[in-house]
Design a protein around this motif. Structure first.
Motif, mmCIF file in Angstrom:
data_model
loop_
_atom_site.group_PDB
_atom_site.id
_atom_site.type_symbol
_atom_site.label_atom_id
_atom_site.label_comp_id
_atom_site.label_asym_id
_atom_site.label_seq_id
_atom_site.Cartn_x
_atom_site.Cartn_y
_atom_site.Cartn_z
ATOM 1 N N TYR A 171 44.945 16.521 -3.166
ATOM 2 C CA TYR A 171 44.609 15.252 -3.803
ATOM 3 C C TYR A 171 44.135 14.260 -2.752
ATOM 4 O O TYR A 171 43.112 13.604 -2.895
ATOM 5 N N LEU A 221 52.747 13.967 -5.878
ATOM 6 C CA LEU A 221 51.427 14.182 -6.475
ATOM 7 C C LEU A 221 50.314 13.466 -5.725
ATOM 8 O O LEU A 221 49.199 13.967 -5.638
ATOM 9 N N PHE A 222 50.600 12.281 -5.210
ATOM 10 C CA PHE A 222 49.495 11.480 -4.686
ATOM 11 C C PHE A 222 49.530 11.270 -3.173
ATOM 12 O O PHE A 222 48.546 10.936 -2.566
ATOM 13 N N ARG A 258 44.945 18.775 -14.306
ATOM 14 C CA ARG A 258 45.564 19.221 -13.078
ATOM 15 C C ARG A 258 46.664 20.251 -13.329
ATOM 16 O O ARG A 258 47.176 20.842 -12.394
ATOM 17 N N ALA A 297 55.148 2.308 -15.555
ATOM 18 C CA ALA A 297 54.069 2.197 -14.564
ATOM 19 C C ALA A 297 53.916 3.497 -13.784
ATOM 20 O O ALA A 297 52.797 3.969 -13.556
ATOM 21 N N ILE A 298 55.040 4.076 -13.403
ATOM 22 C CA ILE A 298 54.984 5.294 -12.604
ATOM 23 C C ILE A 298 54.295 6.403 -13.385
ATOM 24 O O ILE A 298 53.353 7.039 -12.910
ATOM 25 N N LYS A 317 40.917 16.891 -5.774
ATOM 26 C CA LYS A 317 41.393 16.907 -7.151
ATOM 27 C C LYS A 317 41.025 15.600 -7.822
ATOM 28 O O LYS A 317 41.095 14.561 -7.192
ATOM 29 N N ILE A 374 52.733 -0.068 -9.750
ATOM 30 C CA ILE A 374 54.090 0.131 -9.242
ATOM 31 C C ILE A 374 54.433 -0.954 -8.225
ATOM 32 O O ILE A 374 55.512 -1.526 -8.228
ATOM 33 N N ILE A 427 50.640 8.524 -13.109
ATOM 34 C CA ILE A 427 50.536 9.980 -13.042
ATOM 35 C C ILE A 427 49.652 10.505 -14.171
ATOM 36 O O ILE A 427 48.747 11.310 -13.962
ATOM 37 N N LEU A 487 64.663 6.190 -11.726
ATOM 38 C CA LEU A 487 63.503 5.848 -10.904
ATOM 39 C C LEU A 487 63.274 6.796 -9.745
ATOM 40 O O LEU A 487 62.133 7.177 -9.463
ATOM 41 N N LEU A 522 58.263 12.180 -7.659
ATOM 42 C CA LEU A 522 57.150 12.875 -8.299
ATOM 43 C C LEU A 522 55.809 12.244 -7.930
ATOM 44 O O LEU A 522 54.843 12.924 -7.585
ATOM 45 N N VAL A 523 55.749 10.913 -7.968
ATOM 46 C CA VAL A 523 54.492 10.230 -7.601
ATOM 47 C C VAL A 523 54.095 10.569 -6.178
ATOM 48 O O VAL A 523 52.944 10.897 -5.892
ATOM 49 N N TRP A 540 48.918 0.688 -7.861
ATOM 50 C CA TRP A 540 48.977 -0.765 -7.745
ATOM 51 C C TRP A 540 49.955 -1.376 -8.741
ATOM 52 O O TRP A 540 50.631 -2.352 -8.447
ATOM 53 N N SER A 585 61.410 9.892 -10.419
ATOM 54 C CA SER A 585 60.024 9.620 -10.806
ATOM 55 C C SER A 585 59.192 9.229 -9.602
ATOM 56 O O SER A 585 58.035 9.634 -9.474
ATOM 57 N N LEU A 586 59.790 8.430 -8.707
ATOM 58 C CA LEU A 586 59.042 8.037 -7.515
ATOM 59 C C LEU A 586 58.747 9.248 -6.633
ATOM 60 O O LEU A 586 57.655 9.371 -6.076
ATOM 61 N N TYR A 594 45.844 10.063 -13.804
ATOM 62 C CA TYR A 594 45.151 10.733 -12.710
ATOM 63 C C TYR A 594 45.400 12.227 -12.661
ATOM 64 O O TYR A 594 45.145 12.857 -11.657
ATOM 65 N N ASP A 601 50.374 15.602 -1.694
ATOM 66 C CA ASP A 601 49.577 16.723 -2.167
ATOM 67 C C ASP A 601 48.270 16.712 -1.371
ATOM 68 O O ASP A 601 47.383 15.908 -1.611
ATOM 69 N N SER A 641 44.559 3.433 -6.375
ATOM 70 C CA SER A 641 44.358 3.462 -7.818
ATOM 71 C C SER A 641 45.624 3.811 -8.592
ATOM 72 O O SER A 641 45.980 3.122 -9.528
ATOM 73 N N PRO A 642 46.329 4.883 -8.225
ATOM 74 C CA PRO A 642 47.498 5.204 -9.051
ATOM 75 C C PRO A 642 48.707 4.316 -8.815
ATOM 76 O O PRO A 642 49.636 4.373 -9.585
#
Ligand code: HDD
Ligand code: HEM
Ligand code: HEM
Lengths: 447, 337
Positions: free
Chosen positions: B332, B325-326, A120, A108-109, B337, B58, A113, B315, B321-322, B56, B318-319, A116, B329, B53-54
């Motif tokens: 964004y 990015l969102f 980029r 999901a993660i 972006k 998660i 990414i 995890l 990173l999210v 939900w 990765s979290l 979107y 950033d 959007s990116p």
């Protein structure tokens, strides 16, 4: 047939899974197809392939959403509908279920990414690489859930003394004897189905509109993949049958209408039953022995060796035969296309061939459904083979019938909206238009 | 520390995580609908959908994690809650399904319709209300075992002031947490009109949150004295919760440091939620299930803990990173972006 709570519980679970598996299969298979297309696109600097990845990913978001919500439904329903089963199985098989959630998390993660972050990153491979965890996460969640299903067929990794668990080995339960062949077959069939779905859509566009460069390349790539995964799926299916012959002979025997234990057993295809005598069937001498053990003279156990109440319903014979027939078709049709496209004089875009490719999509999904119905109904009367029957596992709540209709309504709405949305999404925005918008310098196709 | 304790702590932490991320999501749904109904949607809906959007999917996994984990660590919960919750659980599932899939259909598929916005807003309130019922049930007296069958006493549930006060608390908390987050997000996006609007929502819902919490607390004392007394012993946690609430309000009023303000709101709920949870110990379902009598076999418990640590190693990066990015950033968030 009596519509008591047990029956309604089975119908509810069967319905939810039959619906979920459609989207789960897309969820496992399509990310790999996207990854392959994007990789070729970057390697060859070919915008057509990049556009495939983009468009498939866009449609994919919609199907993922339904996969996620129906998956959440089945996950909770396992406890709601089969509380006794989960209470027992939770002790032994919770590990893969738990790890599956991490796989989902991971998927999901990165899906968020990936979707979107088109354009980029400077290096195009960075974006491509973000899809790898999606492919792996989806694949691993299929692996984990399939080990759970393997465990239901082949419960291992625990010892019971006086109705209590004396010892539990979660790893042994997860890596039960059923796991290797099942995982192989489930994964290969998911990739096969995703490739067939995309090939079918492409062929359909070519039939209805025209064969642009974009569609020609997409067709070639997807049909080639159908062929590769078709062969792998048939191989994995054969291994699954050999597994059944050795460890779950009653399921194979019921699927094959094989009543008496014998050597050199015939394979019975289709037909109907008159008592214990198959009528009007195609018989292939010795083929069942060969399918089961790789030896035309091997002995195959028949249904006579099992107590009557442990024999699964015999109609699963049709499920098995239909799956195998489709398995054959999904190897032959792409092979035909590949041969025709190699020979200069022949035209691989002729209507007949294209229609056959269109058929592979729905056929693959049907094979998935038939396969699961064969595997699940063939386990009857057990939910945990040898330990707990379906009847003992089901909920006692009287409202289960009502819930069945509630969820049926939900799936009808979701299914309809999914189709409507996808059609809108792609009809209003054909590939040629989008290509022009993103890559204005691209030369027009030769159509 | 025994693995039951590790197990329940992990689950409670994830439930807390779900409480925060899901509140943001559910509340945002309600605000999006409300803004549309009052013709202010052009101000905030863009902002809301950029964040949601990116993420939900998660958010949804947090929920799945919780129910899979609790059955894994404490298999007896499947038997009691599973049987009793068939109807409310199914209803919550249908609502979640409508919300999740409609979200995808509308946002990626086509233009936003009024029906959809209404469903999106309504489910944003109905889902937390139906999930809150599970907390009420755990207090005991609603799920009963007679002979071999477990059942839920609907009449008692629906006529219980405790049950309604918990539902009320869930609703206002969702709206408060969500508004506090959106204030922070609007500030990062440097979107002044949106900021003004959502900051107003946050201030508006702050007082009802505290009142609802107090009400629920009082009804709890009547329903389950043991739980109430245990919580009173944890008075310092409740005190910290109130202190962080005040600090957050101060920041929101003075109009600066919205990031810190949201963090304080998170701490406010952290301490309240953990005081509630620790006070509940050792029961998972009063009086039938405790974490000791229901826990899974030891080797499974160990395996789950190891899997959990392995999972976190995957995890957390990765979290991060999210979020980078969102959430952090700036370009964004600002929609460039
Ligand atoms: C596109 C899908 C597809 C295709 C073409 C095939 N299968 Fe299949 N089959 C599945 C999709 C599938 C499945 C959905 O993945 C199942 C259901 C349960 C499972 O483990 O895999 C399955 C189960 C399944 C089982 C039962 C396994 C068990 O219960 O443990 C057997 C014996 C086979 N298959 C054999 C075959 C053979 C000999 C095929 C010949 C080509 C074949 N399958 C094609
Ligand atoms: C992989 C993990 C799976 C698990 C843990 C699982 C679990 C179950 C359970 C608990 C039941 C009810 C008991 C029974 O009637 O046998 C069931 C039945 C059923 N399942 Fe599965 N299932 C799995 C995969 C699937 C999939 C992917 C499908 C695909 C469509 C499926 C199709 C069915 C059907 C049709 C039934 C009803 C059987 C009947 O009416 O007798 N199952 N499954
Ligand atoms: C009893 C059986 C099953 C259960 C309990 C189950 C559970 C779930 C859950 C809880 C989700 C949602 C996760 C999220 O929130 O992201 C989900 C989605 C998914 N499931 Fe299932 N599942 C079952 C069967 C299967 C099978 C047999 C497969 C594959 C062969 C599969 C593959 C997937 C995939 C790939 C997704 C992600 C959604 C998507 O990409 O479409 N599941 N499942």
């Amino acid at each position: 047939m009596e519509f008591d709570t047990v029956m309604m519980s089975r119908l509810l679970t069967g319905m939810t899974l039959a619906f979920h598996i459609i989207f789960a299969t897309i969820g496992v298979g399509v990310p790999l197809m996207i990854a392959i297309a994007e990789f070729i696109g970057i390697r060859r600097k070919d915008p057509h392939y990049l556009m495939m990845a983009r468009r498939w990913a866009r449609g994919f978001i919609i199907t993922v959403a339904i996969g996620v919500v129906t998956g959440t439904a089945i996950g909770l329903q396992l406890s709601l509908v089969w509380p006794n089963f989960m209470q027992l199985a939770g002790n032994v098989i919770a590990l893969p279920l738990f790890m599956e959630v991490f796989a989902f998390f991971f998927e999901a993660i990165f899906l968020g990414i990936y979707l979107y972050t088109w354009d980029r990153f400077k290096n195009p491979y960075t974006h491509w690489a973000l899809n790898i965890p999606v492919v792996l996460g989806a694949g691993m969640s299929a692996v984990f859930i399939t080990t759970v299903n393997g465990f239901m067929n082949q419960p291992e990794g625990f010892a019971i003394e006086n109705g209590q668990f004396a010892a539990v080995n979660p790893i042994a339960a997860m890596l039960n004897t059923a796991t290797p062949t099942k995982v192989f077959h489930v994964l290969s069939s998911a990739y096969l189905t995703a490739a067939a779905l995309l090939a079918a859509i492409t062929a359909f566009f070519i039939l209805k509109k025209k064969a642009t460069d974009y569609h020609k390349k997409a067709l070639k790539m997807t049909v080639t993949l159908v062929f590769i995964f078709g062969v792998l799926t048939a191989l994995a299916g054969d291994l699954s049958a050999k597994f059944l012959a050795e460890h779950q002979p009653e399921k194979l025997a019921a699927g094959e209408w094989h009543f008496e234990t014998e050597e050199n057993a015939d394979l019975v295809l289709f037909g109907w039953l008159d008592g214990e005598e198959p009528q009007g069937a195609i018989r292939i001498p010795g083929a069942l022995s060969f399918l089961a053990f790789g030896d035309f003279n091997a002995e195959v156990i028949g249904l006579e060796e099992f107590p009557e109440e442990e024999i699964p319903p015999l109609w699963i014979h049709y499920m098995f035969d239909l799956m195998v027939t489709i398995g054959g078709a999904l190897v032959i049709i792409p092979l035909l296309y590949l041969i025709v496209s190699r020979v200069k004089k022949w035209n691989e875009y002729n209507k007949g061939l294209l229609w056959m490719i269109v058929a592979t999509g729905p056929l693959a999904f049907l094979a998935i459904e038939f396969g699961w119905f064969y595997a699940e109904v063939g386990r009857q009367p057990w939910i945990l083979r040898g330990y707990m029957t379906v009847e003992e596992a089901a909920t006692t709540s009287p409202y289960i019938g009502l819930m069945f209709f509630l969820f049926m309504a939900l799936y009808i709405v979701l299914g309809t909206l999914c189709v409507v949305t996808l059609r809108k999404l792609f009809r209003d925005n054909p590939a040629e238009l989008e290509l022009e918008k993103h890559y204005p310098n691209l030369e027009k196709g030769d159509d | 520390m025994s693995y039951e304790i590790i197990g329940i702590s992990v689950l409670w932490i994830f439930l807390y995580g779900y409480l925060i991320v899901a509140s943001v999501d559910f509340g945002a749904g309600f605000y999006a609908w409300y803004a549309k109904a009052t013709k202010k949607d052009h101000i905030i809906n863009q902002l809301i959908s950029r964040y949601l959007s990116p993420v939900w999917e998660i958010t949804n996994v947090f929920f799945v994690f919780f129910f899979v984990g609790i059955v894994g660590f404490f298999p007896d919960t499947a038997y009691y809650y599973g049987t009793a919750l068939l109807v409310p659980g199914s209803i919550a599932l249908v609502l979640l399904a409508i919300r999740g899939s409609f979200y995808a259909f509308e946002n990626y598929g086509s233009k936003q319709s009024n029906v959809y916005m209404f469903l999106y807003g309504a489910t944003g309130l109905l889902i937390p209300a139906s999930l809150a019922v599970a907390l009420t049930l755990s207090e005991g007296g609603f799920i009963v075992e007679e002979g071999n069958s477990v059942s839920l006493r609907y009449l008692e549930l629906f006529s219980s002031p405790l049950s309604w006060s918990i539902v009320g608390l869930a609703l206002v908390s969702v709206l408060f947490i969500s508004a506090a987050f959106l204030t922070f997000y609007a500030d990062r996006a440097n979107d002044q009109p949106a900021l003004k609007l959502v900051r107003g929502y946050a201030l508006f819902w702050s007082t009802p949150t505290i009142i609802a919490a107090l009400t629920a607390f009082i009804f709890l004392s009547q329903h389950n004295e043991r739980h109430f007394d245990n919580m009173m012993d944890l008075w310092w946690m409740l005190g910290l919760s109130v202190a962080f609430f005040m600090a957050a309000m101060l920041l929101l009023y003075s109009g600066k440091n919205y990031g810190l303000a949201f963090f304080f709101v998170m701490l406010q709920f952290f301490f309240a939620f953990f005081a509630y949870g620790i006070g509940h110990y050792p029961y998972i379902l009063d009086p039938y299930i405790t974490i000791h009598n229901s826990s899974t076999h030891e080797s499974m418990g160990l395996a789950l803990v190891i899997a959990f640590i392995g999972g976190l190693v995957l995890l957390i990066p990765s979290l991060v990173l999210v979020f980078k990015l969102f959430l952090f950033d700036a370009d964004y968030v600002k929609g460039k972006k």
